[in-house]
Design a protein around this motif. Structure first.
Motif, PDB file in Angstrom:
ATOM      1  N   GLU A 118      -8.338  -1.882   0.236  1.00 13.38           N
ATOM      2  CA  GLU A 118      -8.671  -1.530  -1.146  1.00 13.38           C
ATOM      3  C   GLU A 118      -7.513  -1.850  -2.080  1.00 13.38           C
ATOM      4  O   GLU A 118      -7.720  -2.339  -3.196  1.00 13.38           O
ATOM      5  N   SER A 119      -6.284  -1.621  -1.647  1.00  7.68           N
ATOM      6  CA  SER A 119      -5.116  -1.956  -2.470  1.00  7.68           C
ATOM      7  C   SER A 119      -5.056  -3.453  -2.754  1.00  7.68           C
ATOM      8  O   SER A 119      -4.714  -3.869  -3.862  1.00  7.68           O
ATOM      9  N   GLU A 120      -5.405  -4.279  -1.765  1.00 11.01           N
ATOM     10  CA  GLU A 120      -5.435  -5.733  -1.962  1.00 11.01           C
ATOM     11  C   GLU A 120      -6.530  -6.126  -2.960  1.00 11.01           C
ATOM     12  O   GLU A 120      -6.329  -7.009  -3.793  1.00 11.01           O
ATOM     13  N   HIS A 143       0.821  -1.213   0.000  1.00 12.77           N
ATOM     14  CA  HIS A 143       0.000   0.000   0.000  1.00 12.77           C
ATOM     15  C   HIS A 143       0.855   1.265   0.000  1.00 12.77           C
ATOM     16  O   HIS A 143       1.742   1.432   0.839  1.00 12.77           O
ATOM     17  N   ALA A 144       0.588   2.160  -0.947  1.00 14.78           N
ATOM     18  CA  ALA A 144       1.164   3.517  -1.022  1.00 14.78           C
ATOM     19  C   ALA A 144       2.694   3.536  -0.938  1.00 14.78           C
ATOM     20  O   ALA A 144       3.272   4.309  -0.200  1.00 14.78           O
ATOM     21  N   VAL A 145       3.354   2.701  -1.724  1.00 11.68           N
ATOM     22  CA  VAL A 145       4.820   2.617  -1.668  1.00 11.68           C
ATOM     23  C   VAL A 145       5.529   3.485  -2.715  1.00 11.68           C
ATOM     24  O   VAL A 145       6.732   3.689  -2.620  1.00 11.68           O
ATOM     25  N   HIS A 146       4.802   3.983  -3.694  1.00 16.24           N
ATOM     26  CA  HIS A 146       5.416   4.815  -4.725  1.00 16.24           C
ATOM     27  C   HIS A 146       5.338   6.298  -4.340  1.00 16.24           C
ATOM     28  O   HIS A 146       4.540   6.676  -3.490  1.00 16.24           O
ATOM     29  N   LYS A 147       6.147   7.133  -4.987  1.00 12.26           N
ATOM     30  CA  LYS A 147       6.210   8.558  -4.660  1.00 12.26           C
ATOM     31  C   LYS A 147       4.859   9.252  -4.801  1.00 12.26           C
ATOM     32  O   LYS A 147       4.569  10.194  -4.081  1.00 12.26           O
ATOM     33  N   ASP A 148       4.040   8.780  -5.746  1.00  7.10           N
ATOM     34  CA  ASP A 148       2.716   9.369  -5.942  1.00  7.10           C
ATOM     35  C   ASP A 148       1.658   8.678  -5.078  1.00  7.10           C
ATOM     36  O   ASP A 148       0.466   8.847  -5.288  1.00  7.10           O
ATOM     37  N   CYS A 149       2.101   7.908  -4.096  1.00  8.56           N
ATOM     38  CA  CYS A 149       1.250   7.191  -3.122  1.00  8.56           C
ATOM     39  C   CYS A 149       0.412   6.083  -3.745  1.00  8.56           C
ATOM     40  O   CYS A 149      -0.554   5.619  -3.143  1.00  8.56           O
ATOM     41  N   LYS A 150       0.769   5.654  -4.934  1.00  6.01           N
ATOM     42  CA  LYS A 150       0.085   4.504  -5.513  1.00  6.01           C
ATOM     43  C   LYS A 150       0.690   3.230  -4.944  1.00  6.01           C
ATOM     44  O   LYS A 150       1.839   3.210  -4.499  1.00  6.01           O
ATOM     45  N   SER A 151      -0.107   2.169  -4.963  1.00  6.62           N
ATOM     46  CA  SER A 151       0.327   0.887  -4.413  1.00  6.62           C
ATOM     47  C   SER A 151       0.959   0.029  -5.492  1.00  6.62           C
ATOM     48  O   SER A 151       0.994   0.396  -6.666  1.00  6.62           O
ATOM     49  N   HIS A 152       1.433  -1.131  -5.100  1.00  5.31           N
ATOM     50  CA  HIS A 152       2.109  -2.046  -6.007  1.00  5.31           C
ATOM     51  C   HIS A 152       1.472  -3.427  -5.904  1.00  5.31           C
ATOM     52  O   HIS A 152       1.170  -3.894  -4.809  1.00  5.31           O
ATOM     53  N   GLN A 190       0.103  -0.072  -9.381  1.00  2.44           N
ATOM     54  CA  GLN A 190      -1.335   0.039  -9.598  1.00  2.44           C
ATOM     55  C   GLN A 190      -1.661   1.356 -10.282  1.00  2.44           C
ATOM     56  O   GLN A 190      -1.000   2.365 -10.052  1.00  2.44           O
ATOM     57  N   LYS A 191      -2.698   1.350 -11.126  1.00  5.17           N
ATOM     58  CA  LYS A 191      -3.030   2.530 -11.920  1.00  5.17           C
ATOM     59  C   LYS A 191      -3.832   3.567 -11.140  1.00  5.17           C
ATOM     60  O   LYS A 191      -3.912   4.712 -11.556  1.00  5.17           O
ATOM     61  N   ILE A 192      -4.452   3.137 -10.035  1.00  2.00           N
ATOM     62  CA  ILE A 192      -5.236   4.074  -9.237  1.00  2.00           C
ATOM     63  C   ILE A 192      -4.777   4.019  -7.787  1.00  2.00           C
ATOM     64  O   ILE A 192      -4.176   3.040  -7.353  1.00  2.00           O
ATOM     65  N   ASN A 193      -5.066   5.082  -7.049  1.00  2.00           N
ATOM     66  CA  ASN A 193      -4.726   5.120  -5.629  1.00  2.00           C
ATOM     67  C   ASN A 193      -5.807   4.426  -4.817  1.00  2.00           C
ATOM     68  O   ASN A 193      -6.994   4.676  -5.023  1.00  2.00           O
ATOM     69  N   GLY A 194      -5.382   3.576  -3.902  1.00  2.00           N
ATOM     70  CA  GLY A 194      -6.308   2.957  -2.956  1.00  2.00           C
ATOM     71  C   GLY A 194      -6.292   3.755  -1.665  1.00  2.00           C
ATOM     72  O   GLY A 194      -5.247   4.244  -1.246  1.00  2.00           O
ATOM     73  N   LYS A 195      -7.449   3.891  -1.032  1.00  2.00           N
ATOM     74  CA  LYS A 195      -7.528   4.665   0.208  1.00  2.00           C
ATOM     75  C   LYS A 195      -7.121   3.857   1.432  1.00  2.00           C
ATOM     76  O   LYS A 195      -6.961   4.409   2.504  1.00  2.00           O
ATOM     77  N   LYS A 241     -17.255   1.432   2.476  1.00  2.00           N
ATOM     78  CA  LYS A 241     -18.233   1.882   1.483  1.00  2.00           C
ATOM     79  C   LYS A 241     -17.585   2.569   0.283  1.00  2.00           C
ATOM     80  O   LYS A 241     -18.153   2.623  -0.786  1.00  2.00           O
ATOM     81  N   HIS A 242     -16.368   3.096   0.462  1.00  2.00           N
ATOM     82  CA  HIS A 242     -15.694   3.820  -0.620  1.00  2.00           C
ATOM     83  C   HIS A 242     -15.166   2.884  -1.710  1.00  2.00           C
ATOM     84  O   HIS A 242     -14.810   3.328  -2.786  1.00  2.00           O
ATOM     85  N   ILE A 243     -15.127   1.599  -1.427  1.00  2.00           N
ATOM     86  CA  ILE A 243     -14.571   0.652  -2.401  1.00  2.00           C
ATOM     87  C   ILE A 243     -15.566   0.467  -3.543  1.00  2.00           C
ATOM     88  O   ILE A 243     -16.726   0.163  -3.327  1.00  2.00           O
ATOM     89  N   LYS A 244     -15.066   0.652  -4.748  1.00  2.00           N
ATOM     90  CA  LYS A 244     -15.938   0.647  -5.919  1.00  2.00           C
ATOM     91  C   LYS A 244     -16.514  -0.731  -6.204  1.00  2.00           C
ATOM     92  O   LYS A 244     -15.878  -1.756  -5.973  1.00  2.00           O
ATOM     93  N   VAL A 245     -17.707  -0.725  -6.731  1.00  2.00           N
ATOM     94  CA  VAL A 245     -18.422  -1.949  -7.018  1.00  2.00           C
ATOM     95  C   VAL A 245     -17.685  -2.826  -8.032  1.00  2.00           C
ATOM     96  O   VAL A 245     -17.771  -4.041  -7.987  1.00  2.00           O
ATOM     97  N   ARG A 246     -16.872  -2.236  -8.897  1.00  2.00           N
ATOM     98  CA  ARG A 246     -16.214  -3.040  -9.928  1.00  2.00           C
ATOM     99  C   ARG A 246     -15.300  -4.105  -9.342  1.00  2.00           C
ATOM    100  O   ARG A 246     -15.024  -5.108  -9.980  1.00  2.00           O
TER     101      ARG A 246
END
Length: 120
Positions: free
Chosen positions: A46-48, A9-18, A37-42, A101-106
């Motif tokens: 969510e990152s998992e 979780h949030a290991v890259h400079k832009d806080c994106k996960s891997h 990961q292409k999007i940020n997880g809160k 609840k913030h986790i997207k349905v997709r």
């Protein structure tokens, strides 16, 4: 088939996960994948979920490919280390709360594949 999927979780400079993924077949690990990961997880949960969603196309393609070659795939198991993510994947919104609840349905596409017995 046994798959190991993990996220950092949030290991890259832009806080994106891997995301990292690997499949074992016998004693070896012929398939591996590691990517940002292409999007940020809160949250780490969510990152998992994003990690499993990233890995699922390869997991399903491999299963379908082996079945088309005449091999029987009795079990297609995904191993993870985040209990909250596992519960959300197994139970969907039934394990959801104010904090998820913030986790997207997709990402509940994973739950559909579990329900259809395509992955465990």
């Amino acid at each position: 088939l046994k798959w190991w999927v993990d996220a950092s979780h949030a290991v890259h400079k832009d806080c994106k996960s891997h995301t990292s993924m690997g499949m074992t077949l016998g004693k070896g690990m012929p398939l591996t994948m590691s990517k940002k990961q292409k999007i940020n997880g809160k949250s780490s949960t969510e990152s998992e979920l994003i990690a499993v969603d990233d890995a699922l196309p390869q997991i399903l393609w491999t299963r379908y490919f082996l079945e088309c070659q005449g091999y029987e795939v009795k079990h297609n198991i995904i191993y993870q280390d985040n209990k909250s993510a596992i519960l959300l994947e197994m139970n969907g919104k039934g394990s959801s709360s104010r904090r998820t609840k913030h986790i997207k349905v997709r990402y509940f596409f994973v739950k559909d594949k579990v329900d259809n017995k395509e992955v465990e």
